[in-house]
Design a protein around this motif. Sequence first.
Motif, mmCIF file in Angstrom:
data_model
loop_
_atom_site.group_PDB
_atom_site.id
_atom_site.type_symbol
_atom_site.label_atom_id
_atom_site.label_comp_id
_atom_site.label_asym_id
_atom_site.label_seq_id
_atom_site.Cartn_x
_atom_site.Cartn_y
_atom_site.Cartn_z
ATOM 1 N N LEU A 85 0.833 -1.202 0.000
ATOM 2 C CA LEU A 85 0.000 0.000 0.000
ATOM 3 C C LEU A 85 0.869 1.254 0.000
ATOM 4 C CD1 LEU A 85 -2.865 -0.809 2.569
ATOM 5 C CD2 LEU A 85 -2.919 -1.017 0.071
ATOM 6 N N SER A 86 1.920 1.231 0.791
ATOM 7 C CA SER A 86 2.791 2.388 0.896
ATOM 8 C C SER A 86 3.537 2.652 -0.408
ATOM 9 C CB SER A 86 3.794 2.172 2.038
ATOM 10 O OG SER A 86 4.630 3.290 2.189
ATOM 11 N N LEU A 87 4.032 1.605 -1.033
ATOM 12 C CA LEU A 87 4.790 1.750 -2.273
ATOM 13 C C LEU A 87 3.926 2.263 -3.417
ATOM 14 C CD1 LEU A 87 6.901 -1.555 -2.189
ATOM 15 C CD2 LEU A 87 7.715 0.763 -1.710
ATOM 16 N N ALA A 88 2.612 2.110 -3.315
ATOM 17 C CA ALA A 88 1.700 2.522 -4.390
ATOM 18 C C ALA A 88 1.256 3.969 -4.267
ATOM 19 C CB ALA A 88 0.477 1.606 -4.409
ATOM 20 N N ILE A 89 1.748 4.688 -3.270
ATOM 21 C CA ILE A 89 1.369 6.086 -3.061
ATOM 22 C C ILE A 89 2.387 7.008 -3.719
ATOM 23 C CG2 ILE A 89 1.006 7.894 -1.347
ATOM 24 C CD1 ILE A 89 0.131 5.726 0.615
ATOM 25 N N ASP A 90 1.899 7.916 -4.543
ATOM 26 C CA ASP A 90 2.760 8.908 -5.186
ATOM 27 C C ASP A 90 2.843 10.131 -4.277
ATOM 28 O OD1 ASP A 90 4.058 10.760 -6.748
ATOM 29 O OD2 ASP A 90 2.872 10.388 -8.555
ATOM 30 N N GLY A 106 7.881 11.326 2.464
ATOM 31 C CA GLY A 106 8.569 10.198 3.081
ATOM 32 C C GLY A 106 7.642 9.424 3.975
ATOM 33 N N SER A 107 8.218 8.568 4.762
ATOM 34 C CA SER A 107 7.428 7.762 5.685
ATOM 35 C C SER A 107 7.157 8.560 6.949
ATOM 36 C CB SER A 107 8.176 6.472 6.033
ATOM 37 O OG SER A 107 9.267 6.773 6.893
ATOM 38 N N SER A 108 6.550 7.900 7.917
ATOM 39 C CA SER A 108 6.236 8.579 9.175
ATOM 40 C C SER A 108 7.359 8.438 10.188
ATOM 41 C CB SER A 108 4.948 8.004 9.759
ATOM 42 O OG SER A 108 5.101 6.608 9.978
ATOM 43 N N LEU A 125 12.345 4.459 3.722
ATOM 44 C CA LEU A 125 12.078 3.029 3.821
ATOM 45 C C LEU A 125 10.626 2.715 3.472
ATOM 46 C CD1 LEU A 125 13.181 0.233 4.636
ATOM 47 C CD2 LEU A 125 12.419 0.744 6.976
ATOM 48 N N HIS A 126 10.418 1.905 2.450
ATOM 49 C CA HIS A 126 9.079 1.490 1.997
ATOM 50 C C HIS A 126 8.195 2.673 1.601
ATOM 51 C CE1 HIS A 126 10.368 -2.322 3.438
ATOM 52 N NE2 HIS A 126 10.126 -2.104 4.711
ATOM 53 N N SER A 127 8.781 3.817 1.293
ATOM 54 C CA SER A 127 7.954 4.987 0.998
ATOM 55 C C SER A 127 8.333 5.658 -0.320
ATOM 56 C CB SER A 127 8.048 6.006 2.137
ATOM 57 O OG SER A 127 9.375 6.480 2.283
ATOM 58 N N THR A 128 9.101 4.976 -1.153
ATOM 59 C CA THR A 128 9.425 5.479 -2.476
ATOM 60 C C THR A 128 8.447 4.873 -3.477
ATOM 61 O OG1 THR A 128 11.765 5.683 -1.904
ATOM 62 C CG2 THR A 128 11.219 5.663 -4.235
ATOM 63 N N PHE A 129 7.873 5.694 -4.317
ATOM 64 C CA PHE A 129 6.841 5.248 -5.261
ATOM 65 C C PHE A 129 7.374 4.130 -6.160
ATOM 66 C CE2 PHE A 129 4.230 6.375 -9.209
ATOM 67 C CZ PHE A 129 3.105 5.682 -8.753
#
Length: 236
Positions: A85-90, A106-108, A125-129
């Motif tokens: 889910l996170s990777l799919a966010i632009d 970025g992430s939280s 981490l886990h937050s790049t599109f």
Amino acid sequence: IVMTLAENLEVLNLRAIAGEYDFQVRHISIAKVPVFKQNEQKANYTVKFWPWPHGTDAGFFINQNYDADPEIRKWLTNKDFRIALSLAIDRDQLNEVFWLGLGDPGSSAPGPLSPYYLGPESRKLHSTFDPKKANEILDRLGLDKRDSEGFRLRTDGKGRLVLEVTTVGAAFINWTGIAQMVAEHWAKNIGIKADVKEVERSLMTTRLRNNELQIRVWSNDGSDNPFTYPFHVMAY
């Protein structure tokens, strides 16, 4: 110290634009930054930008205690599913639309001003599109079947997998608009359907206490800390 009560957020921001406050941060609308800058000299105030240490203004808190639907619970408690889910966010698009390009996508993870900051890599981490990787994860998890519109199907045979995202209105961040854009990202990039529901703040708190929420959008600032412990911040 004199504190004034504003009838609503629009009134609060108009008073700030008119220079009626000595100091105000919370509920100042970032969408009005151009107007604030235009009136800086006229109203004799200064617009300042301060990096927040807490990580995110709009976190997607995923309830890992949710138990009303076993299929939904299975996915909310699955770390790889949350990563997808996170990777799919632009986040860059979100930044341009809702933060006027002034944010730090970025992430939280805690920011540089926090004593718990783990370095710049922690924010990415886990937050790049990366929709390709997100789709590979979901396919590998067994969510590889889709309906005629391209949305992924539940693994229990009960139709389309649908997540519910809860927001509140009248906040200093447009959480509902952000959630709707993220829902569009999930639909377009990974075939995950999300229904965004805006509710009144007290109702959201009641539903939170009753363990009725799947995902809610909130600021990761600890202001609602007694009620956030069941949740995992996924992304901004």
